[in-house]
Design a protein around this motif. Structure first.
Motif, PDB file in Angstrom:
ATOM      1  N   TYR A   1       1.260  -5.391   2.287  1.00 46.72           N
ATOM      2  CA  TYR A   1      -0.067  -5.953   2.587  1.00 46.72           C
ATOM      3  C   TYR A   1       0.069  -7.268   3.352  1.00 46.72           C
ATOM      4  CZ  TYR A   1      -2.281  -2.646  -0.659  1.00 46.72           C
ATOM      5  OH  TYR A   1      -2.743  -1.512  -1.280  1.00 46.72           O
TER       6      TYR A   1
ATOM      7  N   ASP B   1      -3.682  -5.248  -9.429  1.00 41.76           N
ATOM      8  CA  ASP B   1      -4.911  -4.740  -8.817  1.00 41.76           C
ATOM      9  C   ASP B   1      -5.755  -3.827  -9.704  1.00 41.76           C
ATOM     10  OD1 ASP B   1      -2.736  -2.829  -8.518  1.00 41.76           O
ATOM     11  OD2 ASP B   1      -4.104  -1.663  -7.279  1.00 41.76           O
TER      12      ASP B   1
ATOM     13  N   ASN C   1       0.883  -1.164   0.000  1.00 40.88           N
ATOM     14  CA  ASN C   1       0.000   0.000   0.000  1.00 40.88           C
ATOM     15  C   ASN C   1       0.920   1.211   0.000  1.00 40.88           C
ATOM     16  OD1 ASN C   1      -1.718   2.120   0.456  1.00 40.88           O
ATOM     17  ND2 ASN C   1      -2.873   1.120   2.076  1.00 40.88           N
TER      18      ASN C   1
ATOM     19  N   GLU D   1      -9.759 -12.151  -3.553  1.00 34.75           N
ATOM     20  CA  GLU D   1      -9.936 -11.117  -2.532  1.00 34.75           C
ATOM     21  C   GLU D   1      -8.629 -10.740  -1.840  1.00 34.75           C
ATOM     22  OE1 GLU D   1     -12.604  -9.466  -1.242  1.00 34.75           O
ATOM     23  OE2 GLU D   1     -14.295 -10.392  -2.292  1.00 34.75           O
ATOM     24  N   THR D   2      -7.852 -11.739  -1.426  1.00 29.04           N
ATOM     25  CA  THR D   2      -6.691 -11.497  -0.571  1.00 29.04           C
ATOM     26  C   THR D   2      -5.471 -12.283  -1.052  1.00 29.04           C
ATOM     27  OG1 THR D   2      -7.043 -13.386   0.912  1.00 29.04           O
ATOM     28  CG2 THR D   2      -8.308 -11.360   1.392  1.00 29.04           C
TER      29      THR D   2
ATOM     30  N   TYR E   1      -7.707  -6.128  -2.980  1.00 30.65           N
ATOM     31  CA  TYR E   1      -7.293  -5.371  -1.798  1.00 30.65           C
ATOM     32  C   TYR E   1      -6.500  -4.118  -2.159  1.00 30.65           C
ATOM     33  CZ  TYR E   1      -2.975  -8.059  -2.553  1.00 30.65           C
ATOM     34  OH  TYR E   1      -1.852  -8.625  -3.104  1.00 30.65           O
TER      35      TYR E   1
END
Length: 220
Positions: free
Chosen positions: A88, A170, A17, A208-209, A190
């Motif tokens: 992350y 992403d 991030n 999702e992850t 994410y």
């Protein structure tokens, strides 16, 4: 499902991030040019594509000013902004699992390669990757995600093994870049993109992850 031997990771919004430092750097450009940006959520759409493209598309910086606007951005970014990142949850276990199964793990980012390597080194993560590919600092020859992927495949002698390669990313820039080169793409939810954009651009899988990606790619 195909058995992927070579796994390429996008950087911003996939490994880290990076929004804090990037958004502060965008603030410097807005402040310098006295731009009217009432909703800073637009910054989310500027993470991923080449910087020059984002400054032109979103901030409407004139072509003749783009090089200088990039310098304004990078003055803060290179001094401190690029290190304002957070890995992350689940990404490092994912990478370790991939290595455990004998897979090769790479970075393919539109971020300048020199910055990506410096960030990974600061985070003690550079040794987790078999090769790091990014754009050239001027964003003049190796710029788009497809440019970077092609460069990586050539350097790693994987041009004839595209069916064994997959990109994790992403945003739709990742999906489009992978498809342009002819490799599959796992879209993840994410980061900075949306499920709708990943679906509309035709991501091979959407997860999702990092833990979901691990279940998809690893036996362990």
């Amino acid at each position: 499902m195909k058995k992927y031997q070579y796994v390429l990771f996008d950087f911003d919004g996939t490994i880290f991030n990076t929004s804090k430092g990037i958004f502060k750097s965008f603030d410097k450009v807005v402040e310098y040019y006295s731009l009217d940006v009432p909703d800073k959520s637009v910054y989310n759409t500027m993470v991923g594509p080449p910087l020059r493209e984002s400054l032109s598309r979103v901030f409407k910086i004139p072509e003749k000013e783009l090089t200088h606007a990039m310098e304004v951005y990078r003055k803060y970014y290179s001094a401190s902004g690029m290190f304002e990142v957070q890995v992350y949850d689940g990404v490092i276990p994912l990478i370790n699992s991939l290595h455990k199964e004998g897979k090769k793990v790479f970075v393919a980012t539109s971020k300048p390669e020199i910055f990506a390597k410096q960030i990974l080194e600061r985070q003690n993560m550079l040794n987790l990757f078999d090769f790091v590919a990014g754009s050239d600092i001027e964003e003049s020859s190796r710029v788009s995600k497809s440019d970077v992927i092609r460069f990586l495949l050539k350097e790693m002698n994987l041009e004839d093994k595209k069916d064994e390669c997959v990109l994790i990313g992403d945003t739709h820039f990742d999906v489009a870049g992978a498809k342009a080169v002819g490799i599959d793409c796992i879209g993840i939810l994410y980061g900075f993109g949306t499920k709708q954009e990943l679906q509309s651009y035709g991501a091979t899988y959407i997860e999702e992850t990092p833990y979901d990606v691990q279940k998809l790619l690893c036996l362990h």
